[in-house]
Design a protein around this motif. Structure first.
Motif, mmCIF file in Angstrom:
data_model
loop_
_atom_site.group_PDB
_atom_site.id
_atom_site.type_symbol
_atom_site.label_atom_id
_atom_site.label_comp_id
_atom_site.label_asym_id
_atom_site.label_seq_id
_atom_site.Cartn_x
_atom_site.Cartn_y
_atom_site.Cartn_z
ATOM 1 N N GLY A 1 0.825 -1.198 0.000
ATOM 2 C CA GLY A 1 0.000 0.000 0.000
ATOM 3 C C GLY A 1 0.861 1.250 0.000
ATOM 4 N N TYR A 2 0.202 2.365 0.205
ATOM 5 C CA TYR A 2 0.858 3.674 0.163
ATOM 6 C C TYR A 2 0.773 4.361 1.524
ATOM 7 C CZ TYR A 2 0.646 3.284 -4.937
ATOM 8 O OH TYR A 2 0.782 2.864 -6.246
ATOM 9 N N VAL A 3 1.720 5.261 1.775
ATOM 10 C CA VAL A 3 1.664 6.179 2.903
ATOM 11 C C VAL A 3 1.823 7.568 2.319
ATOM 12 C CG1 VAL A 3 2.740 6.952 5.038
ATOM 13 C CG2 VAL A 3 2.642 4.495 4.515
ATOM 14 N N GLY A 4 0.777 8.453 2.512
ATOM 15 C CA GLY A 4 0.792 9.787 1.936
ATOM 16 C C GLY A 4 -0.076 9.856 0.672
ATOM 17 N N PRO A 5 -0.161 11.017 0.081
ATOM 18 C CA PRO A 5 0.465 12.278 0.517
ATOM 19 C C PRO A 5 -0.339 12.991 1.608
ATOM 20 C CG PRO A 5 -0.678 12.627 -1.543
ATOM 21 C CD PRO A 5 -0.863 11.183 -1.236
ATOM 22 N N PHE A 6 0.379 13.871 2.359
ATOM 23 C CA PHE A 6 -0.244 14.689 3.399
ATOM 24 C C PHE A 6 0.167 16.134 3.179
ATOM 25 C CE2 PHE A 6 0.474 10.466 5.286
ATOM 26 C CZ PHE A 6 -0.826 10.113 5.621
ATOM 27 N N THR A 7 -0.668 17.027 3.695
ATOM 28 C CA THR A 7 -0.389 18.449 3.514
ATOM 29 C C THR A 7 0.715 18.939 4.444
ATOM 30 O OG1 THR A 7 -2.155 18.976 5.067
ATOM 31 C CG2 THR A 7 -2.726 18.921 2.730
ATOM 32 N N THR A 8 1.066 18.160 5.452
ATOM 33 C CA THR A 8 2.179 18.501 6.350
ATOM 34 C C THR A 8 3.057 17.252 6.542
ATOM 35 O OG1 THR A 8 0.911 17.888 8.319
ATOM 36 C CG2 THR A 8 0.822 20.199 7.617
ATOM 37 N N GLU A 9 4.262 17.484 7.042
ATOM 38 C CA GLU A 9 5.155 16.354 7.309
ATOM 39 C C GLU A 9 4.600 15.513 8.469
ATOM 40 O OE1 GLU A 9 9.596 17.870 5.931
ATOM 41 O OE2 GLU A 9 9.070 17.851 8.077
ATOM 42 N N ILE A 10 4.780 14.216 8.383
ATOM 43 C CA ILE A 10 4.375 13.313 9.457
ATOM 44 C C ILE A 10 5.565 12.382 9.785
ATOM 45 C CG2 ILE A 10 1.938 13.377 8.782
ATOM 46 C CD1 ILE A 10 2.448 10.450 7.692
ATOM 47 N N ASN B 1 3.137 16.491 0.746
ATOM 48 C CA ASN B 1 2.591 16.179 -0.588
ATOM 49 C C ASN B 1 3.418 15.119 -1.334
ATOM 50 O OD1 ASN B 1 0.441 18.087 -0.315
ATOM 51 N ND2 ASN B 1 1.849 19.744 -0.923
ATOM 52 N N THR B 2 4.080 14.228 -0.587
ATOM 53 C CA THR B 2 4.785 13.099 -1.212
ATOM 54 C C THR B 2 4.227 11.809 -0.626
ATOM 55 O OG1 THR B 2 6.551 13.026 0.442
ATOM 56 C CG2 THR B 2 6.894 14.459 -1.487
ATOM 57 N N ARG B 3 4.518 10.707 -1.332
ATOM 58 C CA ARG B 3 4.036 9.427 -0.828
ATOM 59 C C ARG B 3 5.087 8.342 -1.108
ATOM 60 N NH1 ARG B 3 -0.717 7.145 -4.917
ATOM 61 N NH2 ARG B 3 0.606 7.003 -6.789
ATOM 62 N N ILE B 4 4.980 7.304 -0.320
ATOM 63 C CA ILE B 4 5.866 6.155 -0.506
ATOM 64 C C ILE B 4 5.004 4.907 -0.614
ATOM 65 C CG2 ILE B 4 7.890 7.160 0.624
ATOM 66 C CD1 ILE B 4 7.075 5.801 3.211
ATOM 67 N N ALA B 5 5.523 3.937 -1.319
ATOM 68 C CA ALA B 5 4.785 2.690 -1.522
ATOM 69 C C ALA B 5 5.631 1.530 -1.005
ATOM 70 C CB ALA B 5 4.476 2.504 -3.003
ATOM 71 N N ASP B 6 4.956 0.514 -0.489
ATOM 72 C CA ASP B 6 5.698 -0.628 0.045
ATOM 73 C C ASP B 6 4.901 -1.908 -0.169
ATOM 74 O OD1 ASP B 6 7.874 -1.853 1.129
ATOM 75 O OD2 ASP B 6 7.613 -1.104 3.166
ATOM 76 N N SER B 7 5.579 -3.028 0.010
ATOM 77 C CA SER B 7 4.965 -4.349 -0.139
ATOM 78 C C SER B 7 5.743 -5.312 0.744
ATOM 79 C CB SER B 7 5.016 -4.795 -1.593
ATOM 80 O OG SER B 7 6.370 -5.008 -2.009
ATOM 81 N N GLU B 8 5.455 -6.601 0.501
ATOM 82 C CA GLU B 8 6.188 -7.603 1.269
ATOM 83 C C GLU B 8 7.691 -7.586 0.988
ATOM 84 O OE1 GLU B 8 4.753 -9.354 -2.547
ATOM 85 O OE2 GLU B 8 3.848 -8.163 -0.930
#
Length: 286
Positions: A158-167, A257-264
């Motif tokens: 799945g993905y994490v982001g994007p968000f309007t602020t840093e997390i 406003n960035t996102r990362i994707a990951d899997s197994e």
């Protein structure tokens, strides 16, 4: 000397009388005449005077010699008595010295016993200190065993982001957490001791939005790993060595406003470990 002359004269007369008796004998008058004649022949007219003097000297010699012998005996007796006294004193001294030697031997044995007991105590203390130091070193080494590595997702993709602020990103799939300095619930690493630490972050995502992750120390931005392209996959990585005090925190934040994707396959990771501890003065030089 006069006594010797008298003795020789008497011997000569005796020999003469014996010889005459052997030859036929002489009467008393003849013997007396012979002795008188022999005396006059052997000795001048002063023979009677010499005989008187010899007799007087012999008597004086005897009178003088006997007292000298008694005096010598008395001196010898006194000397022997004195030597006996000296021997008794020497014997007493030897006995006293023997007593002193026995006392010294007893004192020496007591001192040896005391020294041996003290050495045993010191040895026990050293052994205890050594064991304590070894245990302390073991504990210190255990405290220095600090390392962690974690992936983004425990399962699935799945993905994490994007968000309007840093997390702050929480890397939940923990591979290694020696020393338990990393918290997978908050995503924060807390330094347990002062030292130099190495941290590294890897970033993976899909094109169109860009992928960005930054390492922070105590709320201050350190380094960033960022990549962007219009389409297809993107990835990047970065690392940094940080000097941390005990209690300092390090974590990773996702860029706005960035996102990362990951899997197994665990494309996104956050890792860190202690390079070496630092003393206070070493930190001051830095």
């Amino acid at each position: 000397m006069k006594a010797l002359v008298c003795i020789l004269l008497l011997l000569e007369t005796f020999v003469f009388v014996v010889q005459q008796q052997v030859d036929g004998g002489l009467n008393e008058n003849e013997i007396s005449q012979q002795i008188s004649s022999e005396d006059r022949r052997q000795n001048p007219p002063q023979t009677d005077t010499l005989r008187a003097e010899a007799s007087t000297d012999s008597q004086q010699y005897c009178n003088l010699g006997i007292p000298d012998i008694h005096a010598a005996l008395r001196e010898l007796t006194a000397s022997i008595t004195e030597q006996k006294g000296n021997i008794r004193e020497l014997t007493a001294t030897v006995t006293e010295q023997k007593e002193n030697i026995r006392a010294l031997e007893t004192q020496l044995r007591e001192q040896q016993t005391f020294i041996l007991e003290e050495l045993k105590k010191k040895n026990d203390e050293i052994s205890n200190v050594t064991l304590s130091q070894v245990e302390e070193l073991r504990k210190e080494n255990r405290d220095r065993e600090i390392a962690f590595s974690a992936g983004l997702m425990e399962s699935g993709s799945g993905y994490v982001g994007p968000f309007t602020t840093e997390i702050t990103i929480t890397y939940r799939n923990v591979f290694t957490n020696i020393g338990n300095a990393y918290n997978p619930v908050t995503g924060i690493f807390t330094a347990p001791l002062k030292g130099a630490y190495m941290f590294r972050v890897t970033v993976y995502g899909h094109g169109g939005t860009g992928s960005s992750a930054s390492i922070y120390k105590n709320g201050k931005h350190m380094v960033v790993s960022f990549n962007y392209q219009a389409q297809d996959r993107v990835n990047s990585s970065n690392g940094v060595v940080l000097i941390l005090e005990a209690g300092d925190v390090v974590y990773v934040r996702l860029g706005t406003n960035t996102r990362i994707a990951d899997s197994e396959n665990n494309h996104n990771t956050f890792s860190g470990f202690l390079l070496f501890p630092l003393r206070e003065q070493e930190l001051c030089r830095m």
